[in-house]
Enzyme design. Structure first.
Site, PDB file in Angstrom:
ATOM      1  N   GLY A  40      25.416  -9.295  13.538  1.00  0.00           N
ATOM      2  CA  GLY A  40      24.048  -9.842  13.889  1.00  0.00           C
ATOM      3  C   GLY A  40      24.162 -11.033  13.372  1.00  0.00           C
ATOM      4  O   GLY A  40      25.220 -11.552  12.372  1.00  0.00           O
ATOM      5  N   THR A  85      22.306  -5.990  19.435  1.00  0.00           N
ATOM      6  CA  THR A  85      21.767  -7.171  19.609  1.00  0.00           C
ATOM      7  C   THR A  85      23.013  -8.009  18.916  1.00  0.00           C
ATOM      8  O   THR A  85      22.957  -9.392  18.956  1.00  0.00           O
ATOM      9  CB  THR A  85      20.467  -7.505  18.990  1.00  0.00           C
ATOM     10  OG1 THR A  85      20.301  -7.052  17.761  1.00  0.00           O
ATOM     11  CG2 THR A  85      19.387  -6.917  19.813  1.00  0.00           C
ATOM     12  N   VAL A  98      23.649   2.808  13.579  1.00  0.00           N
ATOM     13  CA  VAL A  98      23.303   3.352  12.011  1.00  0.00           C
ATOM     14  C   VAL A  98      22.283   4.378  11.936  1.00  0.00           C
ATOM     15  O   VAL A  98      22.097   5.026  10.810  1.00  0.00           O
ATOM     16  CB  VAL A  98      23.241   2.199  11.260  1.00  0.00           C
ATOM     17  CG1 VAL A  98      24.311   1.285  11.228  1.00  0.00           C
ATOM     18  CG2 VAL A  98      21.977   1.457  11.440  1.00  0.00           C
ATOM     19  N   LEU A 153      26.320   8.388   8.744  1.00  0.00           N
ATOM     20  CA  LEU A 153      27.379   7.513   8.205  1.00  0.00           C
ATOM     21  C   LEU A 153      28.250   8.153   7.213  1.00  0.00           C
ATOM     22  O   LEU A 153      28.129   8.505   5.919  1.00  0.00           O
ATOM     23  CB  LEU A 153      26.779   6.373   7.488  1.00  0.00           C
ATOM     24  CG  LEU A 153      25.793   5.363   8.435  1.00  0.00           C
ATOM     25  CD1 LEU A 153      24.985   4.411   7.363  1.00  0.00           C
ATOM     26  CD2 LEU A 153      26.392   4.677   9.240  1.00  0.00           C
ATOM     27  N   SER A 199      18.895  -4.192  12.770  1.00  0.00           N
ATOM     28  CA  SER A 199      17.722  -4.160  13.634  1.00  0.00           C
ATOM     29  C   SER A 199      17.621  -5.186  14.636  1.00  0.00           C
ATOM     30  O   SER A 199      18.030  -6.408  14.269  1.00  0.00           O
ATOM     31  CB  SER A 199      16.534  -4.164  12.648  1.00  0.00           C
ATOM     32  OG  SER A 199      15.259  -4.222  13.194  1.00  0.00           O
ATOM     33  N   GLY A 203      20.917   7.278   2.498  1.00  0.00           N
ATOM     34  CA  GLY A 203      21.835   8.420   2.084  1.00  0.00           C
ATOM     35  C   GLY A 203      23.287   8.239   1.740  1.00  0.00           C
ATOM     36  O   GLY A 203      23.806   8.759   0.807  1.00  0.00           O
ATOM     37  N   TYR A 218       8.268  -3.066  15.223  1.00  0.00           N
ATOM     38  CA  TYR A 218       9.131  -3.877  14.310  1.00  0.00           C
ATOM     39  C   TYR A 218       8.335  -3.751  12.954  1.00  0.00           C
ATOM     40  O   TYR A 218       8.841  -3.356  11.857  1.00  0.00           O
ATOM     41  CB  TYR A 218       9.211  -5.252  14.492  1.00  0.00           C
ATOM     42  CG  TYR A 218      10.191  -5.944  13.694  1.00  0.00           C
ATOM     43  CD1 TYR A 218      11.659  -5.524  13.643  1.00  0.00           C
ATOM     44  CD2 TYR A 218       9.666  -6.994  12.997  1.00  0.00           C
ATOM     45  CE1 TYR A 218      12.431  -6.262  12.773  1.00  0.00           C
ATOM     46  CE2 TYR A 218      10.648  -7.941  12.290  1.00  0.00           C
ATOM     47  CZ  TYR A 218      11.758  -7.424  12.080  1.00  0.00           C
ATOM     48  OH  TYR A 218      12.801  -8.193  11.298  1.00  0.00           O
ATOM     49  N   ARG A 239      13.556 -16.514  19.911  1.00  0.00           N
ATOM     50  CA  ARG A 239      13.215 -17.035  18.949  1.00  0.00           C
ATOM     51  C   ARG A 239      12.818 -18.579  18.911  1.00  0.00           C
ATOM     52  O   ARG A 239      13.598 -19.123  19.634  1.00  0.00           O
ATOM     53  CB  ARG A 239      13.691 -16.537  17.433  1.00  0.00           C
ATOM     54  CG  ARG A 239      13.450 -15.276  17.298  1.00  0.00           C
ATOM     55  CD  ARG A 239      14.009 -14.813  15.738  1.00  0.00           C
ATOM     56  NE  ARG A 239      15.458 -14.519  16.177  1.00  0.00           N
ATOM     57  CZ  ARG A 239      16.110 -13.707  15.308  1.00  0.00           C
ATOM     58  NH1 ARG A 239      15.635 -13.507  14.068  1.00  0.00           N
ATOM     59  NH2 ARG A 239      17.306 -13.539  15.344  1.00  0.00           N
TER      60      ARG A 239
END
Ligand code: UDP
Length: 337
Positions: A23, A48, A70, A74, A88, A115, A158, A199
């Site tokens: 990202g 994204t 994710v 994992l 995200s 984790g 979000y 954005r």
């Protein structure tokens, strides 16, 4: 590295896992960590993110890429010293389109990333956000402010995902004694933002380079402050290496209205664009400005890049995207339709 690598042991190359590593921020973090001697494992599912953001590391021994969501378990068969959880959707347009994935990566994804860190004895940093403050009633925002969030509004997916993520990080720290860090990241910009991610920075630069009207939502008097990505990387790294487990605001404290920002973009792009008012977006925060006292005092960090210089360093990337790959770079000051 001393906090993680036991004294007396031979120094090893630290290994960092970056979720969302393809990202905008994740890929810049990958660059930063590789440049600082880390081995880096980047994980991304390209919802994204973009392979182009990390392609330049292809073939490097210190770099490994795993294409994975994710929110799923994992498994890594090697030591890990640092986990940076950046996966995200992060633009309002993206998370409006992907509300369930946004909620899942903030909740289940954070759970899996924690984790992994717990299993490896790694230090963990959450990329949280100024959105945890919602449409803030306190100004500027300090980390002590609890926020004003509409859980069922368009940004709720979000904001609440990140608030949950912070709560989960704190629970893992308290219950498992993990070393955790929380960065509350304010508006950040730079190359690798998607031109169409909605954005304000890529939107306005793209419009200005095409001499099209800049779409200002509402009266344009809402405020933001814009941090250049390279400044942010330095702050993130300092935070990870610090002993600060409380949330830390990272952003540029220089505040301006969206209208002022539009005018600055037009001027710096030497564009003929005008400003076009569009309807206000629901729950758009009216004012946002980080109080970075904690970052200043605990990390010795503050941004150094002015908006003018940061935009000048970002515009060539967007110009190339606007021109397309087969047009010569830098041929025109801006693009004339
Ligand atoms: N904005 C705007 N025109 C655009 C995109 C955004 O006026 O084309 C405004 C938006 O309403 C908000 C600010 O710019 O007040 C920053 O929006 P962005 O989507 O970058 O992120 P936010 O800070 O709201 O999370």
């Amino acid at each position: 590295m001393s906090a993680i690598h036991k004294p007396g042991r031979k120094a090893r190359q630290p290994t960092s896992v970056v979720t969302g590593g393809a990202g905008f921020l994740g890929s810049h973090l990958v660059d930063y960590l590789l440049a600082h001697g880390h081995r880096v494992i980047a994980i991304d599912n390209f919802v994204t993110g973009n392979i182009d953001n990390i392609a330049h590391h292809g073939g490097e021994r210190a770099f490994k890429f795993i294409e994975q969501d994710v929110t799923e378990f994992l498994f890594l068969d090697e030591p890990v010293h640092y986990v940076w959880h950046f996966a995200s959707p992060a633009s309002p347009v993206d998370y409006l389109e992907l509300p369930i994935q946004t909620l899942k990566v903030g909740s289940l994804g954070t759970h899996k990333a924690l984790g992994l860190a717990k299993n490896k004895g790694a230090r963990f940093l959450l990329a949280s956000t100024s959105e945890v403050y919602g449409d803030p009633l306190a100004h500027p925002q300090t980390e002590a402010y609890w926020g004003n969030v509409n859980p069922i509004g368009p940004r709720g997916c979000y904001d609440e995902a990140k608030r949950f993520a912070e709560a989960l990080v704190v629970a893992y720290r308290r219950e498992h004694g993990m070393a955790t860090r929380i960065a509350r990241i304010f508006n950040t910009y730079g190359p690798r933002m998607r031109l169409n991610d909605g954005r304000v920075v890529p939107a306005f630069i793209g419009q200005a380079l095409r001499n099209r009207p800049l779409t200002v939502f509402g009266d344009g008097l809402q405020t933001r402050s814009f941090c250049f990505y390279a400044d942010l990387m330095e702050g993130l790294y300092r935070l990870m290496l610090s002993n600060v487990s409380q949330p830390v605001n990272l952003g540029n404290p220089v505040q301006m209205t969206v209208l002022e920002f539009a005018q600055a973009v037009i001027r710096i792009c030497r564009s003929r664009s005008r400003i076009l008012r569009q309807p206000a977006r629901q729950d758009d925060p009216h004012q946002r400005q980080p109080d970075i006292s904690r970052a200043r005092t605990r990390l010795g960090w503050e941004p150094g890049m002015s908006l003018e210089d940061g935009l000048k360093r970002s515009i060539p990337y967007f110009r190339e995207k606007v021109l397309g790959p087969d047009r010569k770079k830098g041929r025109m000051k801006n693009v004339v339709e």
